[in-house]
Design an enzyme around this catalytic site. Structure first.
Site, short mmCIF file in Angstrom:
data_model
loop_
_atom_site.label_atom_id
_atom_site.label_comp_id
_atom_site.label_asym_id
_atom_site.label_seq_id
_atom_site.Cartn_x
_atom_site.Cartn_y
_atom_site.Cartn_z
N HIS A 109 8.30 -1.16 -5.67
CA HIS A 109 6.89 -0.29 -5.91
C HIS A 109 6.21 -0.54 -7.24
O HIS A 109 6.39 0.30 -8.17
CB HIS A 109 7.08 1.28 -5.78
CG HIS A 109 5.60 1.93 -5.31
ND1 HIS A 109 5.41 3.02 -4.80
CD2 HIS A 109 4.49 1.56 -5.74
CE1 HIS A 109 3.95 3.21 -4.66
NE2 HIS A 109 3.54 2.40 -5.64
N GLU A 128 11.06 6.50 -1.20
CA GLU A 128 11.11 5.92 -2.69
C GLU A 128 11.36 7.16 -3.52
O GLU A 128 10.87 8.13 -3.30
CB GLU A 128 9.66 5.42 -2.87
CG GLU A 128 9.23 4.22 -2.04
CD GLU A 128 7.61 3.89 -2.48
OE1 GLU A 128 7.24 4.45 -3.44
OE2 GLU A 128 7.46 2.95 -1.80
N ASP A 146 6.71 -4.06 -0.98
CA ASP A 146 6.62 -3.45 -2.40
C ASP A 146 6.83 -2.03 -2.09
O ASP A 146 7.10 -1.26 -3.10
CB ASP A 146 5.32 -3.64 -2.96
CG ASP A 146 5.53 -3.06 -4.40
OD1 ASP A 146 6.50 -3.18 -5.19
OD2 ASP A 146 4.64 -2.60 -4.98
N ALA A 190 0.82 -1.18 -0.07
CA ALA A 190 -0.16 -0.02 0.05
C ALA A 190 0.70 1.17 0.06
O ALA A 190 1.25 1.74 -1.09
CB ALA A 190 -0.96 0.09 1.07
N ARG A 191 1.23 1.59 1.20
CA ARG A 191 2.24 2.79 1.26
C ARG A 191 3.23 2.70 2.63
O ARG A 191 2.79 2.13 3.58
CB ARG A 191 1.30 4.15 1.57
CG ARG A 191 0.62 4.62 0.41
CD ARG A 191 1.74 5.15 -0.63
NE ARG A 191 0.88 5.87 -1.83
CZ ARG A 191 0.56 5.25 -3.03
NH1 ARG A 191 1.02 4.03 -3.09
NH2 ARG A 191 0.22 5.93 -4.10
N GLY A 245 3.64 -2.64 -7.67
CA GLY A 245 2.19 -3.28 -7.55
C GLY A 245 1.46 -3.25 -8.80
O GLY A 245 0.68 -4.18 -9.07
N SER A 246 1.41 -2.08 -9.36
CA SER A 246 0.44 -1.77 -10.73
C SER A 246 1.13 -1.94 -11.95
O SER A 246 0.68 -1.60 -13.03
CB SER A 246 -0.27 -0.53 -10.63
OG SER A 246 0.56 0.45 -10.39
C1 8YV Z 1 1.40 3.22 -8.95
C2 8YV Z 1 0.54 3.29 -6.88
O1 8YV Z 1 2.85 2.63 -9.50
O2 8YV Z 1 -1.66 3.69 -7.71
C3 8YV Z 1 -1.02 4.08 -6.85
O3 8YV Z 1 -1.46 4.48 -5.74
O4 8YV Z 1 1.15 3.68 -5.77
C4 8YV Z 1 0.98 2.51 -7.83
O5 8YV Z 1 0.01 1.92 -8.44
C5 8YV Z 1 1.78 4.78 -9.08
O6 8YV Z 1 1.08 5.50 -8.48
C6 8YV Z 1 1.72 5.13 -10.50
O7 8YV Z 1 1.51 6.48 -10.94
#
Ligand code: 8YV
Length: 321
Positions: free
Chosen positions: A287, A269, A264, A239-240, A289-290
């Protein structure tokens, strides 16, 4: 405004996303993908109607105060919006949006990777083989902990948390969660609600964090709460980083109270935390995740959907301020 709205895209996005942005907007890109300094960010925002930033750009109260009146929208390419001062944006009448839903699967996958990497000593094993230090084998070699049948605790059973729960069920795990209020039965899918974070934490063999970083949650995983985790438990954070007191986590990983952690996200960061990186029982990712091809395109399109809505005079679907 005459002509197409002018849009600043702060980082390099998927080719598909940049193509659509360039088709529909007078778009300014960052082909070198250089991280803008605060001053460069403010300067680049001066002649645009909207900005499409990532969490790497901080829109704190001072940056928001320095934005021009013509800038109507901060359309984030992220679900988390802790890098934007929403109160300051609201006060200036600047709309803020995020990109929920589209990254839930990818982020839940990374949570499961972090859980398994931590439980089965993934980083340690990888290094051993890669570095040519795998010289022995015995039944007591590289023994980890099994997640099958254990309790998977979710702090923040929102969109990502619910997908993570579904994936963890595939390992026969019992799902526990804490939200302020219990979910309706069909959404909970049998998951056991805890009315306090403490109750959840004490009942979690794997504790996975899925809440946003807000003034209420920053530092929520502190020494006192880590002490409540069952001995040998695993902490997963996708998450964070701000949710965790990393010094307290290092101490618990060193003294064996926690078996391992899968992380992650970090307080610092990019970079992470050298004290965590020095430990064998931590599985680390930068980091990501996405960070899948599919999700990056979906996030970019979702941000553009929000921009399209605003300039078409509609309410953006993902408005957070
Ligand atoms: C991204 C994230 O990599 O969506 C979020 O809040 O932390 C991550 O999924 C990132 O923010 C992409 O801008």
């Amino acid at each position: 405004m005459t002509g197409r709205p002018r849009l600043l895209v702060t980082r390099r996005l998927s080719p598909e996303v940049e193509a659509r942005a360039g088709r529909d907007y007078d778009a300014v890109f960052n082909p070198a993908d250089r991280v803008l300094t605060r001053e460069e960010l403010v300067a680049a925002c001066q002649d645009v109607d909207a900005v499409l930033p990532c969490h790497s750009e901080r829109f704190d109260a001072d940056v928001i105060a320095a934005l021009p009146d013509r800038l109507r929208l901060i359309a984030n390419h992220s679900v988390g919006v802790d890098h934007v001062d929403l109160v300051a944006a609201r006060a200036r009448g600047i709309v803020v949006t995020n990109t929920p839903d589209v990254l839930s699967d990818a982020t839940a996958e990374i949570a499961i990777l972090c859980m398994l990497g931590a439980a089965r000593r993934g980083a340690e094993g990888d290094r051993l083989v890669r570095e040519g230090r795998w010289t022995t084998w015995s039944p007591s070699f590289m023994v980890g902990t099994q997640v099958t049948g254990k309790r998977f605790g979710i702090l923040g059973m929102g969109r990502v948390g619910r997908v993570a729960a579904a994936r963890a069920r595939g390992f026969g795990m019992e799902i526990h969660y804490h939200n302020r209020r219990p979910l309706p039965q069909d959404a909970a899918q049998g998951a056991i609600w805890h009315d306090t974070p403490e109750s959840l934490i004490a009942a979690s063999d794997v504790l996975s964090l899925h809440c946003p970083a807000t003034p209420e949650t920053v530092g929520i995983i502190n020494a006192a709460r880590i002490a409540l985790m069952p001995r040998g438990a695993i902490l997963v954070n996708t998450a964070r980083g701000a949710l965790v007191d990393e010094d307290a986590l290092v101490a618990a990983l060193q003294d064996g109270h926690l078996f391992a952690a899968g992380l992650d996200v970090f307080r610092t960061e990019p970079g992470g935390n050298p004290a965590l990186a020095a430990l064998d029982n931590v599985f680390l990712l930068p980091h990501v995740g996405s960070a899948t091809f599919e999700t990056r395109i979906a996030m970019g399109y979702r941000a553009l959907d929000n921009i399209d809505a605003l300039f078409a005079g509609r309410e953006p679907a993902d408005r957070v301020a």
